[in-house]
Design a protein around this motif. Structure first.
Motif, PDB file in Angstrom:
ATOM      1  N   GLU A   4      44.943  53.613  46.837  1.00 50.31           N
ATOM      2  CA  GLU A   4      45.038  52.914  47.824  1.00 50.31           C
ATOM      3  C   GLU A   4      44.007  52.702  48.606  1.00 50.31           C
ATOM      4  O   GLU A   4      43.942  51.554  49.193  1.00 50.31           O
ATOM      5  CB  GLU A   4      46.418  53.148  48.765  1.00 50.31           C
ATOM      6  N   ARG A   5      43.097  53.466  48.811  1.00 50.30           N
ATOM      7  CA  ARG A   5      41.756  53.334  49.391  1.00 50.30           C
ATOM      8  C   ARG A   5      40.809  52.507  48.734  1.00 50.30           C
ATOM      9  O   ARG A   5      39.751  52.045  49.325  1.00 50.30           O
ATOM     10  CB  ARG A   5      41.245  54.686  49.915  1.00 50.30           C
ATOM     11  N   MET A   6      40.954  52.749  47.322  1.00 52.70           N
ATOM     12  CA  MET A   6      39.997  51.927  46.374  1.00 52.70           C
ATOM     13  C   MET A   6      40.521  50.593  45.936  1.00 52.70           C
ATOM     14  O   MET A   6      40.972  50.369  45.110  1.00 52.70           O
ATOM     15  CB  MET A   6      39.765  52.766  45.351  1.00 52.70           C
ATOM     16  N   ASN A   7      40.386  49.547  47.007  1.00 53.34           N
ATOM     17  CA  ASN A   7      41.136  48.418  46.869  1.00 53.34           C
ATOM     18  C   ASN A   7      40.312  47.191  47.131  1.00 53.34           C
ATOM     19  O   ASN A   7      40.854  46.120  47.473  1.00 53.34           O
ATOM     20  CB  ASN A   7      42.118  48.445  48.046  1.00 53.34           C
ATOM     21  N   ALA A   8      38.996  47.170  46.370  1.00 52.12           N
ATOM     22  CA  ALA A   8      38.092  46.008  46.690  1.00 52.12           C
ATOM     23  C   ALA A   8      38.211  45.643  45.466  1.00 52.12           C
ATOM     24  O   ALA A   8      38.424  45.751  44.122  1.00 52.12           O
ATOM     25  CB  ALA A   8      36.801  46.639  46.997  1.00 52.12           C
ATOM     26  N   VAL A   9      38.023  43.990  45.675  1.00 52.60           N
ATOM     27  CA  VAL A   9      37.731  43.185  44.520  1.00 52.60           C
ATOM     28  C   VAL A   9      36.459  43.079  44.340  1.00 52.60           C
ATOM     29  O   VAL A   9      35.485  42.646  45.352  1.00 52.60           O
ATOM     30  CB  VAL A   9      38.285  41.578  44.901  1.00 52.60           C
ATOM     31  N   LEU A  10      35.570  43.876  43.434  1.00 49.65           N
ATOM     32  CA  LEU A  10      34.370  43.556  43.194  1.00 49.65           C
ATOM     33  C   LEU A  10      33.579  42.514  42.898  1.00 49.65           C
ATOM     34  O   LEU A  10      32.400  42.253  43.190  1.00 49.65           O
ATOM     35  CB  LEU A  10      33.784  45.042  42.397  1.00 49.65           C
ATOM     36  N   GLU A  11      34.055  41.822  41.784  1.00 48.39           N
ATOM     37  CA  GLU A  11      33.569  40.513  41.210  1.00 48.39           C
ATOM     38  C   GLU A  11      34.439  39.622  40.676  1.00 48.39           C
ATOM     39  O   GLU A  11      35.604  40.456  39.944  1.00 48.39           O
ATOM     40  CB  GLU A  11      32.638  41.078  40.347  1.00 48.39           C
ATOM     41  N   ILE A  12      34.496  38.319  40.914  1.00 46.61           N
ATOM     42  CA  ILE A  12      35.227  37.335  40.345  1.00 46.61           C
ATOM     43  C   ILE A  12      34.321  36.425  39.442  1.00 46.61           C
ATOM     44  O   ILE A  12      33.056  35.895  39.875  1.00 46.61           O
ATOM     45  CB  ILE A  12      36.051  36.529  41.104  1.00 46.61           C
ATOM     46  N   ASP A  13      34.462  36.570  38.075  1.00 47.92           N
ATOM     47  CA  ASP A  13      33.586  35.962  37.106  1.00 47.92           C
ATOM     48  C   ASP A  13      34.419  34.549  36.658  1.00 47.92           C
ATOM     49  O   ASP A  13      35.209  34.346  35.768  1.00 47.92           O
ATOM     50  CB  ASP A  13      33.341  36.668  35.933  1.00 47.92           C
ATOM     51  N   GLU A  14      34.067  33.339  37.411  1.00 46.69           N
ATOM     52  CA  GLU A  14      34.886  32.324  37.219  1.00 46.69           C
ATOM     53  C   GLU A  14      34.698  31.484  35.589  1.00 46.69           C
ATOM     54  O   GLU A  14      35.607  31.304  35.107  1.00 46.69           O
ATOM     55  CB  GLU A  14      34.789  31.074  38.225  1.00 46.69           C
ATOM     56  N   ALA A  15      33.435  31.845  35.332  1.00 47.46           N
ATOM     57  CA  ALA A  15      33.082  31.284  34.078  1.00 47.46           C
ATOM     58  C   ALA A  15      33.622  31.787  32.955  1.00 47.46           C
ATOM     59  O   ALA A  15      34.163  31.262  31.980  1.00 47.46           O
ATOM     60  CB  ALA A  15      31.416  31.221  33.790  1.00 47.46           C
ATOM     61  N   ASN A  16      34.127  33.048  33.047  1.00 49.56           N
ATOM     62  CA  ASN A  16      34.525  33.909  32.038  1.00 49.56           C
ATOM     63  C   ASN A  16      36.034  34.185  32.399  1.00 49.56           C
ATOM     64  O   ASN A  16      36.848  35.038  31.462  1.00 49.56           O
ATOM     65  CB  ASN A  16      33.857  35.221  31.518  1.00 49.56           C
ATOM     66  N   HIS A  17      36.657  33.669  33.358  1.00 52.07           N
ATOM     67  CA  HIS A  17      37.978  33.902  33.768  1.00 52.07           C
ATOM     68  C   HIS A  17      38.377  35.496  33.804  1.00 52.07           C
ATOM     69  O   HIS A  17      39.122  35.715  33.329  1.00 52.07           O
ATOM     70  CB  HIS A  17      39.098  33.218  32.839  1.00 52.07           C
ATOM     71  N   MET A  18      37.499  36.038  34.603  1.00 50.74           N
ATOM     72  CA  MET A  18      37.680  37.703  34.500  1.00 50.74           C
ATOM     73  C   MET A  18      37.403  38.166  36.072  1.00 50.74           C
ATOM     74  O   MET A  18      36.520  37.492  36.607  1.00 50.74           O
ATOM     75  CB  MET A  18      37.005  38.714  33.529  1.00 50.74           C
ATOM     76  N   ALA A  19      37.838  39.329  36.286  1.00 47.36           N
ATOM     77  CA  ALA A  19      37.731  39.880  37.516  1.00 47.36           C
ATOM     78  C   ALA A  19      37.384  41.422  37.427  1.00 47.36           C
ATOM     79  O   ALA A  19      37.975  42.041  36.715  1.00 47.36           O
ATOM     80  CB  ALA A  19      38.820  39.927  38.563  1.00 47.36           C
ATOM     81  N   VAL A  20      36.534  42.003  38.299  1.00 52.81           N
ATOM     82  CA  VAL A  20      36.297  43.483  38.304  1.00 52.81           C
ATOM     83  C   VAL A  20      36.991  43.959  39.646  1.00 52.81           C
ATOM     84  O   VAL A  20      36.497  43.455  40.667  1.00 52.81           O
ATOM     85  CB  VAL A  20      34.765  43.763  37.949  1.00 52.81           C
ATOM     86  N   VAL A  21      37.907  44.769  39.557  1.00 51.48           N
ATOM     87  CA  VAL A  21      38.568  45.389  40.760  1.00 51.48           C
ATOM     88  C   VAL A  21      38.784  46.815  40.648  1.00 51.48           C
ATOM     89  O   VAL A  21      38.414  47.491  39.584  1.00 51.48           O
ATOM     90  CB  VAL A  21      40.125  44.731  40.906  1.00 51.48           C
ATOM     91  N   GLN A  22      38.766  47.514  41.983  1.00 47.13           N
ATOM     92  CA  GLN A  22      39.307  48.781  42.109  1.00 47.13           C
ATOM     93  C   GLN A  22      40.416  48.919  41.526  1.00 47.13           C
ATOM     94  O   GLN A  22      41.436  48.108  41.965  1.00 47.13           O
ATOM     95  CB  GLN A  22      38.580  49.372  43.055  1.00 47.13           C
ATOM     96  N   PRO A  23      41.171  50.274  41.144  1.00 49.05           N
ATOM     97  CA  PRO A  23      42.455  50.520  40.865  1.00 49.05           C
ATOM     98  C   PRO A  23      43.655  50.429  41.878  1.00 49.05           C
ATOM     99  O   PRO A  23      44.561  50.128  41.689  1.00 49.05           O
ATOM    100  CB  PRO A  23      42.341  51.877  40.405  1.00 49.05           C
ATOM    101  N   GLY A  24      43.156  50.175  42.993  1.00 51.30           N
ATOM    102  CA  GLY A  24      44.100  50.122  44.277  1.00 51.30           C
ATOM    103  C   GLY A  24      44.610  48.578  44.677  1.00 51.30           C
ATOM    104  O   GLY A  24      45.190  48.419  45.496  1.00 51.30           O
ATOM    105  N   VAL A  25      43.851  47.649  43.747  1.00 48.63           N
ATOM    106  CA  VAL A  25      43.933  46.111  44.277  1.00 48.63           C
ATOM    107  C   VAL A  25      45.151  45.883  43.775  1.00 48.63           C
ATOM    108  O   VAL A  25      45.747  46.077  42.549  1.00 48.63           O
ATOM    109  CB  VAL A  25      42.856  45.458  43.518  1.00 48.63           C
ATOM    110  N   ILE A  26      46.141  45.210  44.732  1.00 46.85           N
ATOM    111  CA  ILE A  26      47.107  44.350  44.423  1.00 46.85           C
ATOM    112  C   ILE A  26      47.099  42.999  43.858  1.00 46.85           C
ATOM    113  O   ILE A  26      46.093  42.318  44.329  1.00 46.85           O
ATOM    114  CB  ILE A  26      48.113  44.748  45.601  1.00 46.85           C
ATOM    115  N   THR A  27      48.077  42.516  42.910  1.00 38.67           N
ATOM    116  CA  THR A  27      47.894  41.077  42.511  1.00 38.67           C
ATOM    117  C   THR A  27      47.632  39.961  43.639  1.00 38.67           C
ATOM    118  O   THR A  27      46.894  39.306  43.517  1.00 38.67           O
ATOM    119  CB  THR A  27      48.865  40.660  41.716  1.00 38.67           C
ATOM    120  N   ALA A  28      48.258  40.314  44.705  1.00 34.61           N
ATOM    121  CA  ALA A  28      48.260  39.250  45.987  1.00 34.61           C
ATOM    122  C   ALA A  28      46.779  39.410  46.329  1.00 34.61           C
ATOM    123  O   ALA A  28      46.514  38.235  46.835  1.00 34.61           O
ATOM    124  CB  ALA A  28      49.345  39.592  47.024  1.00 34.61           C
TER     125      ALA A  28
END
Length: 156
Positions: A90-114
């Motif tokens: 739950e403390r590791m909840n950052a969205v690290l990168e959103i790559d619009e061109a490739n439609h992907m995101a790099v997130v930490q494991p505590g990120v919720i979809t919302a």
């Protein structure tokens, strides 16, 4: 040092829960098909170095470890072994990168979809983000979500 002390050294005293300090929420996820179990320890690491330290301690003491994102899972996979260590991300909840061109995101494991949806919407408000609803929902619950969404849109 005992196991509790070693875990506290790994993640800090405030981020190790044992006994009555382990709330009911840590004994289950949102799956309707799995039974909850009380872990012996809940640890809340802040980064990968702390996760590695927890794993070293668990290995040294031969204690089973279960990883858990933010607790919103619906598969039963985040339910710890009785008496084991539940690593709550739950403390590791950052969205690290959103790559619009490739439609992907790099997130930490505590990120919720919302939260991912909100971060994506900031980049492209007209496009919105991923559907924040859980992938599997019974039909009646999905209809309730849809009705609530329609009411919110109508209220704006």
């Amino acid at each position: 040092m005992d196991l509790t002390e070693q875990l506290a050294e790994a993640v800090g005293d405030a981020h190790v829960l044992t006994g009555d300090a382990i709330g009911e929420d840590y004994t289950h996820d949102e799956a309707i098909t799995s039974e909850g179990r009380r872990p012996g320890y809940v640890v809340r690491p802040a980064d990968t170095a702390e996760v590695a330290a927890v794993m070293r301690v668990a290995n040294e003491h031969a204690v089973p470890v279960t990883g858990r994102g933010a607790g919103t899972g619906m598969s039963g996979a985040g339910v710890a072994a009785e008496g084991g260590i539940l690593v709550s991300f739950e403390r590791m909840n950052a969205v690290l990168e959103i790559d619009e061109a490739n439609h992907m995101a790099v997130v930490q494991p505590g990120v919720i979809t919302a939260d991912l949806a909100a971060a994506a919407a900031e980049l492209a408000p007209a496009k919105g983000g991923p559907d924040p609803r859980p992938v599997y929902l019974p039909d009646d619950v999905r209809r309730l979500y849809d009705e609530m969404e329609e009411e919110l849109v109508a209220a704006v």
